[in-house]
Design a protein around this motif. Structure first.
Motif, PDB file in Angstrom:
ATOM      1  N   SER A 107      15.936  17.343  30.593  1.00  0.00           N
ATOM      2  CA  SER A 107      16.471  16.330  31.507  1.00  0.00           C
ATOM      3  C   SER A 107      16.338  16.805  32.951  1.00  0.00           C
ATOM      4  CB  SER A 107      17.936  16.061  31.181  1.00  0.00           C
ATOM      5  OG  SER A 107      18.721  17.203  31.500  1.00  0.00           O
ATOM      6  N   ARG A 108      16.488  15.861  33.872  1.00  0.00           N
ATOM      7  CA  ARG A 108      16.435  16.209  35.301  1.00  0.00           C
ATOM      8  C   ARG A 108      17.565  17.172  35.661  1.00  0.00           C
ATOM      9  NH1 ARG A 108      13.196  12.231  38.329  1.00  0.00           N
ATOM     10  NH2 ARG A 108      12.659  10.581  36.873  1.00  0.00           N
ATOM     11  N   ALA A 109      18.737  16.950  35.045  1.00  0.00           N
ATOM     12  CA  ALA A 109      19.884  17.825  35.329  1.00  0.00           C
ATOM     13  C   ALA A 109      19.593  19.252  34.874  1.00  0.00           C
ATOM     14  CB  ALA A 109      21.131  17.289  34.638  1.00  0.00           C
TER      15      ALA A 109
ATOM     16  N   GLU B 192      17.984  26.058  40.125  1.00  0.00           N
ATOM     17  CA  GLU B 192      19.061  26.759  40.826  1.00  0.00           C
ATOM     18  C   GLU B 192      19.173  28.212  40.366  1.00  0.00           C
ATOM     19  OE1 GLU B 192      22.528  24.393  40.100  1.00  0.00           O
ATOM     20  OE2 GLU B 192      21.775  22.727  41.319  1.00  0.00           O
ATOM     21  N   HIS B 193      19.041  28.438  39.060  1.00  0.00           N
ATOM     22  CA  HIS B 193      19.106  29.811  38.541  1.00  0.00           C
ATOM     23  C   HIS B 193      17.922  30.646  39.022  1.00  0.00           C
ATOM     24  CE1 HIS B 193      22.662  29.854  36.004  1.00  0.00           C
ATOM     25  NE2 HIS B 193      22.367  28.606  35.653  1.00  0.00           N
ATOM     26  N   ILE B 194      16.761  30.026  39.097  1.00  0.00           N
ATOM     27  CA  ILE B 194      15.577  30.745  39.589  1.00  0.00           C
ATOM     28  C   ILE B 194      15.778  31.132  41.050  1.00  0.00           C
ATOM     29  CG2 ILE B 194      13.125  30.489  40.180  1.00  0.00           C
ATOM     30  CD1 ILE B 194      12.874  28.718  37.632  1.00  0.00           C
ATOM     31  N   LEU B 195      16.229  30.170  41.859  1.00  0.00           N
ATOM     32  CA  LEU B 195      16.441  30.449  43.284  1.00  0.00           C
ATOM     33  C   LEU B 195      17.530  31.498  43.493  1.00  0.00           C
ATOM     34  CD1 LEU B 195      16.120  26.843  44.723  1.00  0.00           C
ATOM     35  CD2 LEU B 195      14.570  28.763  45.128  1.00  0.00           C
ATOM     36  N   ALA B 196      18.593  31.434  42.688  1.00  0.00           N
ATOM     37  CA  ALA B 196      19.661  32.441  42.790  1.00  0.00           C
ATOM     38  C   ALA B 196      19.112  33.824  42.431  1.00  0.00           C
ATOM     39  CB  ALA B 196      20.819  32.069  41.874  1.00  0.00           C
TER      40      ALA B 196
ATOM     41  N   SER C 295      15.872  36.029  35.365  1.00  0.00           N
ATOM     42  CA  SER C 295      16.817  34.905  35.441  1.00  0.00           C
ATOM     43  C   SER C 295      16.900  34.186  34.098  1.00  0.00           C
ATOM     44  CB  SER C 295      16.386  33.924  36.525  1.00  0.00           C
ATOM     45  OG  SER C 295      16.381  34.546  37.776  1.00  0.00           O
ATOM     46  N   PHE C 296      15.749  33.969  33.471  1.00  0.00           N
ATOM     47  CA  PHE C 296      15.705  33.324  32.155  1.00  0.00           C
ATOM     48  C   PHE C 296      16.492  34.146  31.133  1.00  0.00           C
ATOM     49  CE2 PHE C 296      13.517  33.377  27.994  1.00  0.00           C
ATOM     50  CZ  PHE C 296      13.720  32.058  27.604  1.00  0.00           C
ATOM     51  N   ALA C 297      16.220  35.446  31.075  1.00  0.00           N
ATOM     52  CA  ALA C 297      16.868  36.314  30.089  1.00  0.00           C
ATOM     53  C   ALA C 297      18.366  36.435  30.352  1.00  0.00           C
ATOM     54  CB  ALA C 297      16.213  37.693  30.110  1.00  0.00           C
ATOM     55  N   SER C 298      18.755  36.481  31.623  1.00  0.00           N
ATOM     56  CA  SER C 298      20.178  36.590  31.959  1.00  0.00           C
ATOM     57  C   SER C 298      20.946  35.371  31.468  1.00  0.00           C
ATOM     58  CB  SER C 298      20.368  36.732  33.464  1.00  0.00           C
ATOM     59  OG  SER C 298      19.785  37.916  33.921  1.00  0.00           O
ATOM     60  N   LEU C 299      20.394  34.197  31.671  1.00  0.00           N
ATOM     61  CA  LEU C 299      21.081  32.983  31.226  1.00  0.00           C
ATOM     62  C   LEU C 299      21.090  32.909  29.704  1.00  0.00           C
ATOM     63  CD1 LEU C 299      22.553  30.615  32.519  1.00  0.00           C
ATOM     64  CD2 LEU C 299      20.454  29.298  32.338  1.00  0.00           C
ATOM     65  N   TRP C 300      19.987  33.332  29.089  1.00  0.00           N
ATOM     66  CA  TRP C 300      19.912  33.324  27.627  1.00  0.00           C
ATOM     67  C   TRP C 300      20.924  34.304  27.044  1.00  0.00           C
ATOM     68  CZ3 TRP C 300      14.886  34.603  24.423  1.00  0.00           C
ATOM     69  CH2 TRP C 300      15.035  34.098  23.133  1.00  0.00           C
ATOM     70  N   ASP C 301      21.110  35.449  27.709  1.00  0.00           N
ATOM     71  CA  ASP C 301      22.114  36.427  27.259  1.00  0.00           C
ATOM     72  C   ASP C 301      23.516  35.836  27.280  1.00  0.00           C
ATOM     73  OD1 ASP C 301      20.231  38.366  26.807  1.00  0.00           O
ATOM     74  OD2 ASP C 301      20.577  39.438  28.694  1.00  0.00           O
TER      75      ASP C 301
ATOM     76  N   ARG D 188       6.869  27.146  34.832  1.00  0.00           N
ATOM     77  CA  ARG D 188       6.320  25.909  35.394  1.00  0.00           C
ATOM     78  C   ARG D 188       7.231  25.374  36.494  1.00  0.00           C
ATOM     79  NH1 ARG D 188       5.546  24.386  29.899  1.00  0.00           N
ATOM     80  NH2 ARG D 188       3.425  24.847  29.299  1.00  0.00           N
ATOM     81  N   ILE D 189       8.534  25.408  36.232  1.00  0.00           N
ATOM     82  CA  ILE D 189       9.487  24.944  37.241  1.00  0.00           C
ATOM     83  C   ILE D 189       9.422  25.836  38.472  1.00  0.00           C
ATOM     84  CG2 ILE D 189      11.950  24.654  37.743  1.00  0.00           C
ATOM     85  CD1 ILE D 189      12.280  23.791  34.776  1.00  0.00           C
ATOM     86  N   ALA D 190       9.332  27.153  38.277  1.00  0.00           N
ATOM     87  CA  ALA D 190       9.247  28.096  39.395  1.00  0.00           C
ATOM     88  C   ALA D 190       7.998  27.822  40.229  1.00  0.00           C
ATOM     89  CB  ALA D 190       9.242  29.532  38.878  1.00  0.00           C
ATOM     90  N   ALA D 191       6.893  27.501  39.582  1.00  0.00           N
ATOM     91  CA  ALA D 191       5.651  27.221  40.307  1.00  0.00           C
ATOM     92  C   ALA D 191       5.786  25.965  41.162  1.00  0.00           C
ATOM     93  CB  ALA D 191       4.491  27.075  39.332  1.00  0.00           C
ATOM     94  N   GLY D 192       6.657  25.043  40.764  1.00  0.00           N
ATOM     95  CA  GLY D 192       6.836  23.808  41.498  1.00  0.00           C
ATOM     96  C   GLY D 192       7.865  23.882  42.617  1.00  0.00           C
ATOM     97  N   ILE D 193       8.547  24.990  42.734  1.00  0.00           N
ATOM     98  CA  ILE D 193       9.555  25.134  43.790  1.00  0.00           C
ATOM     99  C   ILE D 193       8.844  25.286  45.134  1.00  0.00           C
ATOM    100  CG2 ILE D 193      11.370  26.630  44.716  1.00  0.00           C
ATOM    101  CD1 ILE D 193      12.156  27.274  41.822  1.00  0.00           C
TER     102      ILE D 193
END
Length: 133
Positions: free
Chosen positions: A68-70, A77-81, A92-98, A111-116
């Motif tokens: 979803s867009r949300a 937001e997590h990538i930028l943080a 960032s991915f692994a931290s949130l998954w943890d 893909r999202i990071a490339a579009g930022i």
């Protein structure tokens, strides 16, 4: 119009070639491979699909794995943080998954990071400078 005629002539010649190779080789698969033609292309040339009146563009299609867009905003937001702390997208991915949260696949995060747009916030990858001692 001329290009359509040329294309049809090429396809007809290709069809004749595949039929002749099939007769000589005794195998349609080998004939198609030799002609460089995919089996699916051959199949759909001879078994036309029904045309779709009002096709839905790929970008507009709904599918199970679409986030979803949300969720996309949350991932961004997590990538930028993470970038602000000097951390990679993978970190960032692994931290949130943890924390037990799986919003999207690792590849989707990239893909999202490339579009930022703010790519200058991305941490620099350390490189080796100078020669070995």
């Amino acid at each position: 119009m001329i290009d359509d005629v040329r294309a049809r002539g090429f396809i007809e010649a290709e069809n004749r070639l595949v039929r002749e190779l099939t007769r000589l080789l005794g195998s349609q698969r080998r004939a198609l491979a030799m002609a460089g033609l995919a089996r699916s292309t051959w199949h759909y040339r001879h078994n036309n699909r029904a045309t779709v009146e009002d096709p839905v563009h790929q970008l507009e299609r709904a599918y199970r794995s679409r986030i979803s867009r949300a969720d996309r905003r949350c991932v961004e937001e997590h990538i930028l943080a993470g970038w602000s702390r000097g951390e990679s997208v993978d970190h960032s991915f692994a931290s949130l998954w943890d924390q037990g949260v799986m919003l999207a696949s690792r590849r989707t995060w990239w893909r999202i990071a490339a579009g930022i747009e703010e790519q200058m916030l991305r941490p620099k990858t350390p490189t080796r400078r100078g020669g070995r001692v």
